[in-house]
Design an enzyme around this catalytic site. Structure first.
Site, PDB file in Angstrom:
ATOM      1  N   CYS A   1      -4.457 -26.146-106.542  1.00 38.69           N
ATOM      2  CA  CYS A   1      -5.458 -27.172-106.233  1.00 38.69           C
ATOM      3  C   CYS A   1      -5.759 -28.099-107.411  1.00 38.69           C
ATOM      4  O   CYS A   1      -6.356 -29.163-107.225  1.00 38.69           O
ATOM      5  CB  CYS A   1      -6.740 -26.506-105.763  1.00 38.69           C
ATOM      6  SG  CYS A   1      -6.497 -25.427-104.332  1.00 38.69           S
TER       7      CYS A   1
ATOM      8  N   ASN B   1      -9.906 -27.685 -97.032  1.00 37.49           N
ATOM      9  CA  ASN B   1      -9.320 -27.602 -98.384  1.00 37.49           C
ATOM     10  C   ASN B   1      -7.872 -28.065 -98.297  1.00 37.49           C
ATOM     11  O   ASN B   1      -7.040 -27.402 -97.702  1.00 37.49           O
ATOM     12  CB  ASN B   1      -9.425 -26.153 -98.870  1.00 37.49           C
ATOM     13  CG  ASN B   1      -8.764 -25.931-100.223  1.00 37.49           C
ATOM     14  OD1 ASN B   1      -8.094 -26.797-100.769  1.00 37.49           O
ATOM     15  ND2 ASN B   1      -8.946 -24.728-100.749  1.00 37.49           N
TER      16      ASN B   1
ATOM     17  N   HIS C   1     -12.717 -30.575-106.885  1.00 39.91           N
ATOM     18  CA  HIS C   1     -11.884 -30.001-105.827  1.00 39.91           C
ATOM     19  C   HIS C   1     -12.789 -29.445-104.744  1.00 39.91           C
ATOM     20  O   HIS C   1     -13.815 -28.838-105.021  1.00 39.91           O
ATOM     21  CB  HIS C   1     -10.986 -28.900-106.370  1.00 39.91           C
ATOM     22  CG  HIS C   1     -10.268 -28.167-105.285  1.00 39.91           C
ATOM     23  ND1 HIS C   1      -9.456 -28.814-104.389  1.00 39.91           N
ATOM     24  CD2 HIS C   1     -10.266 -26.861-104.920  1.00 39.91           C
ATOM     25  CE1 HIS C   1      -8.980 -27.939-103.511  1.00 39.91           C
ATOM     26  NE2 HIS C   1      -9.454 -26.744-103.815  1.00 39.91           N
TER      27      HIS C   1
END
Length: 355
Positions: free
Chosen positions: A145, A310, A280
């Protein structure tokens, strides 16, 4: 005294698949309905009026919202011939258009992803070809990520060193192709999408302020995917495990704040100088927790996980694009933005950008 050379963000772009799956649709996928413990989830709901009268799909929806903050996620439909590379190419072309550049004006391409459709050829080669510049050199970054912010750091380094004048950084993932639809806590989290930014050599005080920061902390269990060459008969191919427990959430908040602190220190700034924080988006509880930890007024830490899920490395890139397009309110001129991220592994990175 010579002017400071830096890498300026001159254009951003993103691509989101047009199809979305909300929590009610997700509940019917795979074996989630059969595996999900409705009564246990019902008893865990807090502040939901009439929880005892909710149907099983309604319980799942409320449970997912409380656990993650996610209502829906974008995804590439099963059977579609769209790949992660296709999404990346579309996001890259959108960023180039915003920057007023053609693909053949770019010196280097960096692509961050954990879900390429091909391991070889290098994903950057494929994306460059899809954008119309097959001679463009580049490479792929796997920092989970944190990949997009790692890419921003690598682009800054290439530009400041003189290796490149213009670098295109793209991140994209199709995580719904990897999700284990027997594991409700993992299945609710992920979505698909891609984002991109063009960075160009500039003199002055707009661009990446100070070197971006990256760091790591080895931890395999919270999120791992067995490498293709190392799978054994009977191995599960999807994302094998995503631990969203309190310790993981706290660690994400603390580490994103820490690398943000370090990046601001290198830039000679503090959090009071920041107009937007683009973290994030792994879980709404993480981004809300970061907002509280940094003691910033509402609106300065950006949240968009609700309808996207996500999207791994592409989350920061897509959110940055949306910020600059005014989705989260007026953008000052100049605007100082902190990008901060944490990914499986763990990988962590942050950058301060003035636009």
């Amino acid at each position: 005294m010579a002017a400071r050379v830096t890498a300026a963000v001159t254009g951003t772009g993103s691509y989101l698949p047009p199809d979305a799956v909300d929590n009610f649709q997700l509940f019917e996928m795979g074996t989630l309905r059969a595996q999900f413990d409705v009564e246990q989830a019902r008893s865990a709901l807090r502040g939901v009026d009439g929880a005892n009268g909710l149907s099983a799909p309604e319980v799942f929806d409320q449970w997912a919202l409380q656990l993650t903050g996610i209502r829906a996620r974008r995804w590439i439909l099963p059977g579609s011939d769209v790949t992660t590379e296709d999404m990346c190419a579309r996001a890259g072309l959108a960023a180039l258009e915003a920057a007023g550049r053609d693909p053949d004006e770019i010196d280097q391409l960096l692509v961050a992803s954990v879900s390429p459709s091909d391991e070889v050829p290098n994903m950057a080669c494929t994306v460059a070809t899809k954008m119309g510049n097959p001679q463009l050199g580049g490479y792929t970054i796997n920092a989970a990520c944190a990949g997009f912010v790692y890419g921003i750091g690598a682009a800054w380094s290439a530009i400041v060193s003189g290796m490149a004048e213009r670098v295109l950084v793209i991140s994209g993932d199709a995580l719904t192709r990897l999700v284990d639809y027997t594991d409700a806590r993992t299945a609710v989290l992920f979505g698909d999408g891609a984002g991109a930014a063009v960075l160009e050599r500039r003199d002055g005080d707009r661009g990446v302020l100070g070197p971006p920061v990256s760091s790591g902390e080895f931890a395999r269990d919270p999120l791992f995917l067995v490498g293709q060459s190392w799978r054994r008969d009977g191995d599960r191919i999807p994302l094998l495990h995503m631990d969203g427990g309190p310790r993981i959430l706290r660690n994400a908040i603390i580490k994103m704040a820490e690398v943000g602190d370090q990046a601001l220190e290198k830039a000679g700034l503090g959090w009071s100088d920041v107009d937007f924080v683009v973290p994030h988006q792994a879980n709404m509880r993480i981004t809300r927790g970061l907002e509280q930890k940094l003691e910033l007024t509402k609106g300065r830490v950006v949240h968009n996980i609700m309808d996207y899920g996500n999207m791994s490395a592409s989350t920061v890139a897509i959110t940055l694009d949306e910020v600059l397009r005014g989705k989260f309110g007026p953008v000052p001129d100049p605007a100082t933005i902190v990008l901060t991220s944490i990914g499986g592994g763990y990988t962590m990175a942050a950058a301060v950008v003035r636009i």
